[in-house]
Design an enzyme around this catalytic site. Structure first.
Site, mmCIF file in Angstrom:
data_model
loop_
_atom_site.group_PDB
_atom_site.id
_atom_site.type_symbol
_atom_site.label_atom_id
_atom_site.label_comp_id
_atom_site.label_asym_id
_atom_site.label_seq_id
_atom_site.Cartn_x
_atom_site.Cartn_y
_atom_site.Cartn_z
ATOM 1 N N PHE A 121 1.095 7.933 3.711
ATOM 2 C CA PHE A 121 0.697 8.690 2.519
ATOM 3 C C PHE A 121 -0.689 8.234 2.093
ATOM 4 C CE2 PHE A 121 0.252 9.760 -1.924
ATOM 5 C CZ PHE A 121 0.706 11.068 -1.943
ATOM 6 N N ASP A 206 -5.873 1.377 3.868
ATOM 7 C CA ASP A 206 -5.533 1.963 2.569
ATOM 8 C C ASP A 206 -4.687 0.940 1.810
ATOM 9 O OD1 ASP A 206 -4.182 3.236 0.488
ATOM 10 O OD2 ASP A 206 -4.027 5.145 1.528
ATOM 11 N N LYS A 235 -4.814 2.514 -8.045
ATOM 12 C CA LYS A 235 -3.611 2.116 -8.781
ATOM 13 C C LYS A 235 -3.780 0.911 -9.715
ATOM 14 C CE LYS A 235 -0.005 4.171 -5.834
ATOM 15 N NZ LYS A 235 0.736 5.011 -6.763
#
Ligand SMILES: Cc1ncc(COP(=O)(O)O)c(C=O)c1O
Length: 382
Positions: A121, A206, A235
């Protein structure tokens, strides 16, 4: 009638406040937070230093634009590099950080292809979505961006076959988050790095979910002893103030020359002031060592479930990013409900994995209380 698009599956509770590891709904019910805003509130809620950093900056200037020099950005970029030769581009989200990385990889190499992995993702914007190895998320939005290919995670042969002079970059998560908390095998990751380098392809890691201390290192890749060309973060970087960042090796700096890429809000003063405080708090040896030992404790506690319940197929993770694979989507739904009844919030990853992401500041006693409730909520499954 709601005035919102129904694109999220929302729980009916509304969280109206939070303190430390706890959040409160509109009726005043207290929940132990094992979601952390999906790996965002790593320092919990209302952390005094974070609140102070935000308030102090709010009283000065909120936003000044990237038309001007910004020492707050310089400061955060230096902390993110942590002594390594990275330079940083700031943006506002994880997807944007990955967009920047994909654009950077194509421009830097003059190559087109980007390889990512199945059940990965990387975000919902077109480039990030095209890198995301989950066809169901692309459905209805075709055509995606050209030039993306997906390979099996933790397998080196398919990658070796695909790496050729057309491959600009390989992008991967060190622990696949949304895909089901699947950690990379060390040997595989070292080998991916080796083959990328030999082929002149960039390695993009990532760290949007795994970064900022979540796995017990500032970045999860550190424990694999690899040296990525590009690292993406978002985040938890400002503990809930929207921010993203792409770190790239200094040799890539000229690729993003003046006017090549940008965003209005990226590196906003409020976000930078909070991010500096977050990094000061988290990037300390004791803090990170504590995350590791709390993670070891929790995994250890949960591992006992494998023998006690046939509904539990596996327990895996790194630091305080832990997944419990259950036998079915129905079991997962029941466990999430049981947990909520037990005043603890957790989330899913993939169709059958219970994902646990407590704030990293959680103390031992609260963690033990959480572990007990999680075990109870699983053991009562019929
Ligand atoms: C590994 C990973 N990459 C990228 C993203 C996308 O980040 P954002 O939702 O901030 O765009 C996420 C979000 O869950 C993620 O977990």
């Amino acid at each position: 009638m709601s005035h919102l698009f129904p694109n999220y599956v929302r729980d009916e509770i509304e969280l109206v406040s939070g303190k430390g590891c706890y959040v409160y709904d509109q009726q005043g019910n207290q929940y132990l937070d094992f979601v952390s805003g999906i790996a965002v509130n790593n320092l919990g809620h209302q952390h005094p230093k974070v609140v102070n950093a935000l308030n102090q900056q709010a009283a000065k200037i909120w936003h000044s634009s990237n038309l001007y020099t910004n020492s707050l950005q310089e400061n955060v970029a230096k902390k993110l590099a942590a002594g390594k030769d990275y330079v940083t581009f700031f943006c506002n989200s994880g997807a944007e950080a990955n967009e920047a990385a994909i654009k950077m990889a194509r421009k830097a190499t003059g190559r087109e292809k980007i390889i990512s992995f199945e059940q990965s993702f990387h975000g919902r914007t077109y480039g990030a979505l095209s890198a995301t190895g989950q066809p169901q998320l692309q459905q209805g939005f075709l055509p995606i961006v050209e030039g993306f290919e997906y390979l099996p995670y933790n397998q080196i042969e398919p990658l070796k076959e695909k790496l050729d002079a057309s491959v600009a970059a390989v992008i991967l998560e060190v622990v696949q988050g949304e895909g089901g908390i699947i950690p990379a095998e060390k040997e595989w990751l070292k080998s991916v790095e080796h083959h990328c380098r030999a082929n002149g392809s960039l390695l993009i890691i990532d760290e949007i979910q795994t970064g900022i201390g979540r796995t017990g290192d500032l970045f999860a890749f550190e424990s694999y002893a690899i040296d990525p060309d590009i690292v993406t973060v978002a985040k938890a970087l400002a503990n809930g103030i929207p921010v993203g960042a792409m770190l790239g090796k200094k040799k890539l700096a000229e690729v993003f020359g003046p006017g090549s890429h940008g965003t209005t809000f990226g590196g906003n003063n409020l976000a930078m002031s909070v991010a500096a405080t977050v990094l000061e708090e988290i990037n300390q040896e004791d803090f990170l060592a504590a995350v590791k030992s709390k993670g070891d404790y929790l995994i250890n506690e949960l591992n006992s479930l494998i023998d006690k319940s046939e509904k539990v197929l596996a327990v895996r993770g790194k630091g305080l990013m832990i997944g419990i694979e259950l036998d079915s989507a129905d079991s997962l739904k029941q466990v999430l409900n049981n947990l909520k009844t037990n005043n603890i919030l957790a989330l899913k990853a993939g169709a059958t994995v219970l994902r646990l992401l407590p704030p990293l500041i959680i103390d031992q006693q609260t963690l033990a209380e959480g572990a007990k409730k999680i075990k109870e909520s699983i053991l009562i499954l019929k």
